[in-house]
Design a protein around this motif. Structure first.
Motif, PDB file in Angstrom:
ATOM      1  N   GLU A  55       0.833  -1.203   0.000  1.00  0.00           N
ATOM      2  CA  GLU A  55       0.000   0.000   0.000  1.00  0.00           C
ATOM      3  C   GLU A  55       0.866   1.250   0.000  1.00  0.00           C
ATOM      4  OE1 GLU A  55      -2.334  -0.426   3.540  1.00  0.00           O
ATOM      5  OE2 GLU A  55      -3.594  -2.006   2.673  1.00  0.00           O
ATOM      6  N   ARG A  56       1.911   1.248   0.820  1.00  0.00           N
ATOM      7  CA  ARG A  56       2.790   2.418   0.929  1.00  0.00           C
ATOM      8  C   ARG A  56       3.584   2.656  -0.355  1.00  0.00           C
ATOM      9  NH1 ARG A  56       1.837   1.080   6.199  1.00  0.00           N
ATOM     10  NH2 ARG A  56       2.322   2.590   7.851  1.00  0.00           N
ATOM     11  N   MET A  57       3.867   1.622  -1.099  1.00  0.00           N
ATOM     12  CA  MET A  57       4.627   1.765  -2.349  1.00  0.00           C
ATOM     13  C   MET A  57       3.898   2.673  -3.344  1.00  0.00           C
ATOM     14  SD  MET A  57       6.098  -2.125  -2.809  1.00  0.00           S
ATOM     15  CE  MET A  57       6.498  -1.903  -4.524  1.00  0.00           C
ATOM     16  N   ARG A  58       2.580   2.735  -3.257  1.00  0.00           N
ATOM     17  CA  ARG A  58       1.792   3.564  -4.174  1.00  0.00           C
ATOM     18  C   ARG A  58       1.707   5.030  -3.724  1.00  0.00           C
ATOM     19  NH1 ARG A  58      -1.104  -1.332  -3.987  1.00  0.00           N
ATOM     20  NH2 ARG A  58      -2.588  -0.553  -2.467  1.00  0.00           N
ATOM     21  N   ARG A  59       2.151   5.306  -2.515  1.00  0.00           N
ATOM     22  CA  ARG A  59       2.054   6.663  -1.959  1.00  0.00           C
ATOM     23  C   ARG A  59       3.353   7.428  -2.258  1.00  0.00           C
ATOM     24  NH1 ARG A  59      -0.529   4.185   3.522  1.00  0.00           N
ATOM     25  NH2 ARG A  59      -2.499   3.582   2.542  1.00  0.00           N
ATOM     26  N   THR A  60       3.401   7.995  -3.452  1.00  0.00           N
ATOM     27  CA  THR A  60       4.647   8.591  -3.938  1.00  0.00           C
ATOM     28  C   THR A  60       4.589  10.108  -4.093  1.00  0.00           C
ATOM     29  OG1 THR A  60       3.970   8.161  -6.212  1.00  0.00           O
ATOM     30  CG2 THR A  60       5.342   6.468  -5.133  1.00  0.00           C
ATOM     31  N   GLY A  61       3.495  10.721  -3.689  1.00  0.00           N
ATOM     32  CA  GLY A  61       3.421  12.176  -3.756  1.00  0.00           C
ATOM     33  C   GLY A  61       2.017  12.697  -3.550  1.00  0.00           C
ATOM     34  N   LEU A  62       1.919  13.901  -3.019  1.00  0.00           N
ATOM     35  CA  LEU A  62       0.609  14.508  -2.784  1.00  0.00           C
ATOM     36  C   LEU A  62      -0.084  14.861  -4.093  1.00  0.00           C
ATOM     37  CD1 LEU A  62       1.352  16.910   0.221  1.00  0.00           C
ATOM     38  CD2 LEU A  62       0.721  14.485   0.251  1.00  0.00           C
ATOM     39  N   ILE A  91       7.795   7.722   7.777  1.00  0.00           N
ATOM     40  CA  ILE A  91       7.162   9.037   7.915  1.00  0.00           C
ATOM     41  C   ILE A  91       6.267   9.225   6.699  1.00  0.00           C
ATOM     42  CG2 ILE A  91       9.095  10.294   6.858  1.00  0.00           C
ATOM     43  CD1 ILE A  91       8.413  12.525   9.037  1.00  0.00           C
ATOM     44  N   ALA A  92       5.110   9.795   6.928  1.00  0.00           N
ATOM     45  CA  ALA A  92       4.151   9.956   5.827  1.00  0.00           C
ATOM     46  C   ALA A  92       3.397  11.262   5.995  1.00  0.00           C
ATOM     47  CB  ALA A  92       3.179   8.785   5.794  1.00  0.00           C
ATOM     48  N   ILE A  93       2.926  11.753   4.864  1.00  0.00           N
ATOM     49  CA  ILE A  93       2.058  12.918   4.850  1.00  0.00           C
ATOM     50  C   ILE A  93       0.972  12.639   3.818  1.00  0.00           C
ATOM     51  CG2 ILE A  93       3.545  14.155   3.210  1.00  0.00           C
ATOM     52  CD1 ILE A  93       2.762  16.743   4.813  1.00  0.00           C
ATOM     53  N   TRP A  94      -0.256  13.015   4.142  1.00  0.00           N
ATOM     54  CA  TRP A  94      -1.363  12.760   3.228  1.00  0.00           C
ATOM     55  C   TRP A  94      -2.347  13.920   3.307  1.00  0.00           C
ATOM     56  CZ3 TRP A  94      -0.024  10.235   7.572  1.00  0.00           C
ATOM     57  CH2 TRP A  94      -0.924  10.215   8.648  1.00  0.00           C
ATOM     58  N   LEU A  95      -2.918  14.243   2.152  1.00  0.00           N
ATOM     59  CA  LEU A  95      -3.871  15.347   2.088  1.00  0.00           C
ATOM     60  C   LEU A  95      -5.149  14.986   2.824  1.00  0.00           C
ATOM     61  CD1 LEU A  95      -3.409  16.472  -1.622  1.00  0.00           C
ATOM     62  CD2 LEU A  95      -2.714  17.726   0.432  1.00  0.00           C
ATOM     63  N   GLY A  98     -10.783  16.107   0.672  1.00  0.00           N
ATOM     64  CA  GLY A  98     -11.414  17.289   0.112  1.00  0.00           C
ATOM     65  C   GLY A  98     -10.553  18.544   0.074  1.00  0.00           C
ATOM     66  N   SER A  99      -9.282  18.446   0.462  1.00  0.00           N
ATOM     67  CA  SER A  99      -8.432  19.632   0.484  1.00  0.00           C
ATOM     68  C   SER A  99      -7.135  19.398  -0.280  1.00  0.00           C
ATOM     69  CB  SER A  99      -8.096  20.011   1.932  1.00  0.00           C
ATOM     70  OG  SER A  99      -7.191  21.097   1.955  1.00  0.00           O
ATOM     71  N   ASP A 100      -6.658  20.436  -0.923  1.00  0.00           N
ATOM     72  CA  ASP A 100      -5.341  20.398  -1.547  1.00  0.00           C
ATOM     73  C   ASP A 100      -4.365  21.292  -0.793  1.00  0.00           C
ATOM     74  OD1 ASP A 100      -6.038  18.634  -3.570  1.00  0.00           O
ATOM     75  OD2 ASP A 100      -6.722  20.239  -4.885  1.00  0.00           O
ATOM     76  N   GLU A 101      -4.811  21.856   0.337  1.00  0.00           N
ATOM     77  CA  GLU A 101      -3.973  22.792   1.090  1.00  0.00           C
ATOM     78  C   GLU A 101      -3.713  22.373   2.521  1.00  0.00           C
ATOM     79  OE1 GLU A 101      -5.895  26.560   0.658  1.00  0.00           O
ATOM     80  OE2 GLU A 101      -5.300  26.742  -1.440  1.00  0.00           O
ATOM     81  N   LYS A 102      -4.352  21.278   2.976  1.00  0.00           N
ATOM     82  CA  LYS A 102      -4.166  20.808   4.351  1.00  0.00           C
ATOM     83  C   LYS A 102      -3.803  19.332   4.326  1.00  0.00           C
ATOM     84  CE  LYS A 102      -8.303  22.056   5.630  1.00  0.00           C
ATOM     85  NZ  LYS A 102      -9.505  22.252   6.437  1.00  0.00           N
ATOM     86  N   ALA A 103      -2.822  18.958   5.154  1.00  0.00           N
ATOM     87  CA  ALA A 103      -2.391  17.564   5.189  1.00  0.00           C
ATOM     88  C   ALA A 103      -2.077  17.150   6.618  1.00  0.00           C
ATOM     89  CB  ALA A 103      -1.156  17.368   4.308  1.00  0.00           C
ATOM     90  N   GLU A 104      -2.152  15.839   6.827  1.00  0.00           N
ATOM     91  CA  GLU A 104      -1.773  15.247   8.109  1.00  0.00           C
ATOM     92  C   GLU A 104      -0.413  14.584   7.948  1.00  0.00           C
ATOM     93  OE1 GLU A 104      -3.484  12.169  11.531  1.00  0.00           O
ATOM     94  OE2 GLU A 104      -4.767  12.755   9.837  1.00  0.00           O
ATOM     95  N   ILE A 105       0.392  14.649   8.997  1.00  0.00           N
ATOM     96  CA  ILE A 105       1.700  14.013   9.015  1.00  0.00           C
ATOM     97  C   ILE A 105       1.732  12.989  10.147  1.00  0.00           C
ATOM     98  CG2 ILE A 105       2.724  15.796  10.516  1.00  0.00           C
ATOM     99  CD1 ILE A 105       5.350  15.469   8.919  1.00  0.00           C
ATOM    100  N   GLY A 106       2.437  11.905   9.915  1.00  0.00           N
ATOM    101  CA  GLY A 106       2.598  10.884  10.943  1.00  0.00           C
ATOM    102  C   GLY A 106       3.967  10.239  10.824  1.00  0.00           C
ATOM    103  N   TRP A 107       4.486   9.745  11.935  1.00  0.00           N
ATOM    104  CA  TRP A 107       5.818   9.156  11.967  1.00  0.00           C
ATOM    105  C   TRP A 107       5.862   7.987  12.925  1.00  0.00           C
ATOM    106  CZ3 TRP A 107       5.217  14.549  12.938  1.00  0.00           C
ATOM    107  CH2 TRP A 107       4.871  14.854  14.257  1.00  0.00           C
TER     108      TRP A 107
END
Length: 191
Positions: A55-62, A91-95, A98-107
Motif C-alpha cells: 500500500e505504501r509503495m503507491r504513496r509517492t506524492g501529494l 514518515i508519511a504525509i497525506w492530504l 477534500g483539500s489540496d492545502e491541508k495535510a496530516e503528518i505521521g511518523w
C-alpha cells in the motif's frame, strides 16, 4: 508543478519511497508491542507487513492519485556510531479529504534509534517539502495523548498543540485521548 525529487536527504538521513523488500525491516519495527501500543492497528505480522508495504509503495506524492507520500527513514552511510545504512522508521504525509492545502503528518521510529534527533530531522525535512514544494497552508498531527515521545517531537519541530480531545477514540478496548498539533506555513521552522 515539478515532480518531487526523491529521495530526500538530510545530514544523517535518507528518506525514500518504499520498495517490496522493506516489509522485513519494517516488520521488525511495527511488530513491536511498544510501537503499536499507540497506533490504530495491532502489531504487524509478516503477512500484514507485505500488505502495508504494498500500500505504501503507491504513496509517492501529494500530487499523485494516492494524494499521499510515504517514506522509509533510513540512516545515511558513514555515521560514526552506525555501520552502513539502517531502516529506522516511517514518515508519511497525506492530504486531508477534500483539500489540496491541508495535510496530516505521521511518523513511527524504531525505539532503538530514539534519542539521536533522527525523527526531528526527518519531520522537518518532510514539512519543508509540504510547504515549499507542495505549497500547503497547514499540516497537522494527531496522536494518542499517552504517546509522550510523539507529542514532544511535534513540539520540538514547532507544531502547536491545538486540542486535547478527552476520551474521543475507542482504541484496543479502551477510550483514549487525542492530541492535535498544527503548523501553518507562516509559523514553520526550516531545516
Amino acid at each position: 508543478m515539478d515532480p518531487l525529487d526523491l529521495p530526500l536527504t538530510t545530514d544523517r538521513l535518507r528518506l525514500r519511497t518504499y520498495v517490496e523488500s522493506d516489509a522485513e525491516e519494517q516488520l521488525r519495527i511495527f511488530s513491536r508491542e511498544d510501537v503499536s501500543r499507540f497506533l490504530l492497528e495491532d502489531p504487524w505480522t509478516a503477512e500484514v507487513a507485505r500488505t502495508k508495504v504494498s500500500e505504501r509503495m503507491r504513496r509517492t506524492g501529494l500530487d499523485t492519485e494516492s494524494r499521499a507520500l510515504a517514506l522509509v527513514i533510513e540512516t545515511a552511510d558513514g555515521l560514526d556510531f552506525l555501520e552502513g545504512s539502517h531502516v529506522i522508521g516511517d514518515i508519511a504525509i497525506w492530504l486531508e479529504d477534500g483539500s489540496d492545502e491541508k495535510a496530516e503528518i505521521g511518523w513511527i521510529l524504531d525505539p532503538a534509534a530514539s534519542g539521536h534527533g533522527f525523527a526531528t530531522e526527518a519531520a522537518i525535512a518532510v514539512l519543508n517539502v509540504a510547504f515549499d514544494h507542495y505549497g500547503l497552508h497547514r499540516v497537522f498531527a494527531q496522536m494518542d495523548s499517552r504517546n509522550i515521545a510523539s507529542a514532544n517531537l511535534a513540539r520540538r519541530i514547532g507544531m502547536r498543540e491545538e486540542a486535547h480531545l478527552r476520551k474521543d477514540w475507542w482504541s484496543k478496548g479502551e477510550w483514549t485521548d487525542t492530541l492535535i498539533f498544527g503548523m501553518l506555513s507562516s509559523d514553520r521552522q526550516t531545516a
